[in-house]
Write an enzyme that holds these catalytic residues in place. Structure first.
Site, PDB file in Angstrom:
ATOM      1  N   ASN A  97      39.734 -10.647  26.928  1.00  5.67           N
ATOM      2  CA  ASN A  97      38.977 -11.442  27.949  1.00  5.67           C
ATOM      3  C   ASN A  97      39.521 -12.822  28.279  1.00  5.67           C
ATOM      4  O   ASN A  97      38.980 -13.291  29.170  1.00  5.67           O
ATOM      5  CB  ASN A  97      37.458 -11.797  27.044  1.00  5.67           C
ATOM      6  CG  ASN A  97      36.454 -10.779  27.031  1.00  5.67           C
ATOM      7  OD1 ASN A  97      35.757 -10.690  26.141  1.00  5.67           O
ATOM      8  ND2 ASN A  97      36.563  -9.586  28.038  1.00  5.67           N
ATOM      9  N   ASP A 112      27.425  -6.428  26.028  1.00  2.00           N
ATOM     10  CA  ASP A 112      28.020  -6.246  27.435  1.00  2.00           C
ATOM     11  C   ASP A 112      26.660  -6.264  28.348  1.00  2.00           C
ATOM     12  O   ASP A 112      25.613  -5.702  28.330  1.00  2.00           O
ATOM     13  CB  ASP A 112      28.681  -4.853  27.215  1.00  2.00           C
ATOM     14  CG  ASP A 112      29.592  -4.832  28.751  1.00  2.00           C
ATOM     15  OD1 ASP A 112      29.706  -5.926  29.361  1.00  2.00           O
ATOM     16  OD2 ASP A 112      30.028  -3.570  29.064  1.00  2.00           O
TER      17      ASP A 112
HETATM   18  C1  IPE Z   1      29.413  -9.984  28.219  1.00  2.00           C
HETATM   19  O1  IPE Z   1      29.103  -9.199  29.242  1.00  2.00           O
HETATM   20  C2  IPE Z   1      30.770  -9.791  27.472  1.00  2.00           C
HETATM   21  C3  IPE Z   1      31.458 -10.901  27.206  1.00  2.00           C
HETATM   22  C4  IPE Z   1      33.057 -10.962  27.641  1.00  2.00           C
HETATM   23  C5  IPE Z   1      30.744 -12.184  26.817  1.00  2.00           C
HETATM   24  P1  IPE Z   1      30.158  -9.086  30.620  1.00  2.00           P
HETATM   25  O2  IPE Z   1      30.576 -10.529  31.136  1.00  2.00           O
HETATM   26  O3  IPE Z   1      31.093  -8.152  30.301  1.00  2.00           O
HETATM   27  O4  IPE Z   1      29.272  -8.608  31.693  1.00  2.00           O
HETATM   28  P2  IPE Z   1      29.436  -7.447  32.728  1.00  2.00           P
HETATM   29  O5  IPE Z   1      29.990  -6.217  32.343  1.00  2.00           O
HETATM   30  O6  IPE Z   1      30.081  -7.910  33.976  1.00  2.00           O
HETATM   31  O7  IPE Z   1      27.886  -7.354  33.336  1.00  2.00           O
HETATM   32 MG    MG Z   2      31.244  -5.903  30.837  1.00  2.00          MG
END
Ligand code: IPE
Ligand code: MG
Length: 236
Positions: A50, A2
């Site tokens: 996601n 993350d």
């Molecule tokens: C990567 O980080 C996680 C994925 C879904 C690939 P994020 O995209 O959640 O990053 P932040 O939390 O916005 O910084």
């Molecule tokens: Mg995130």
């Protein structure tokens, strides 16, 4: 993994640039784990939730996966990494699906380290799909049968779960398997998670006392670690 978006935002870059840097960080992490003798590394790359992100970001992530499959599998294979993908493949494009099949097939005999990439994965999804499978086969649902039907049945439960990016949540990752895992939280954003961060997490883990439901005294007294068979039967 993350914190990619925030890493990019700090640099006035688009979010997908953060994800690109996240792939670099993953490559470094696989190598570092392998060098330290870690036998299984499971990463959460894309959750079932996601899909709700903006279209541009979702398609950017899919392109990144397709690109990584094309470029990274060969070097990973050469360094003895067995790659497994965990998650629901039904929503992926044919191109991504065949890349995944190919990555798994070509690395299936490697034994140095297993890299499980959770993609379109959710802990609840895994429990539900395992239960459905057992029901369809007419099998009883028990802790053992369920564990054996999970998408991660080929590896032991994780000893250590690391969450980067300063959040204190499990977010639907390894719900079943992390029952007795040690948890490590770090403010490091995933693209910044390097060898030093990994060593800190391992040192944190090494300082924990894992009791698995027992008392501290039982762990320090060898005679009580393995109760006599009679006691075991009596307890049963
Ligand atoms: C990567 O980080 C996680 C994925 C879904 C690939 P994020 O995209 O959640 O990053 P932040 O939390 O916005 O910084
Ligand atoms: Mg995130």
């Amino acid at each position: 993994m993350d914190g990619n978006g925030r890493w990019a935002k700090q640099r006035f870059m688009p979010r997908v640039a953060g994800h690109r840097q996240g792939v670099e960080s993953l490559r470094r992490c696989v190598r570092a784990c392998s060098e330290r003798g870690v036998k299984v590394l499971t990463v959460f790359a894309f959750s079932s939730e996601n899909w709700n992100r903006p279209n541009e970001e979702v398609s950017g992530l899919m392109d990144l996966l397709a690109g990584a499959l094309a470029r990274e599998v060969k070097p990973l294979h050469d360094s003895g990494v067995r790659i497994c993908f965990i998650g629901d493949r039904s929503r992926m494009s044919d191109k991504v699906r065949s890349g995944i099949d190919q990555a798994e097939l070509s690395t299936r005999s490697n034994t140095r380290i297993i890299l499980n990439v959770c993609f379109n994965y959710g802990g609840r999804w895994d429990i539900a799909q395992a239960a459905s499978k057992l029901v369809a086969q007419g099998q009883a649902v028990t802790e053992e049968s369920l564990a054996g039907a999970m998408a991660l049945a080929h590896v032991p439960d994780p000893d250590l779960v690391i969450r980067t990016g300063g959040e204190y949540r499990i977010s639907n990752f390894l719900l079943w398997q992390s029952a007795y895992s040690e948890l490590h939280f770090t403010d490091a954003l995933w693209p910044d998670f390097d060898e030093t961060s990994l060593d800190q997490a391992i040192a944190d883990f090494a300082g924990r006392e894992r009791r698995f439901g027992k008392t501290s005294e039982q762990l320090s007294s060898p005679a009580q670690q393995h109760p006599p068979a009679l006691n075991t039967q009596a307890a049963a």
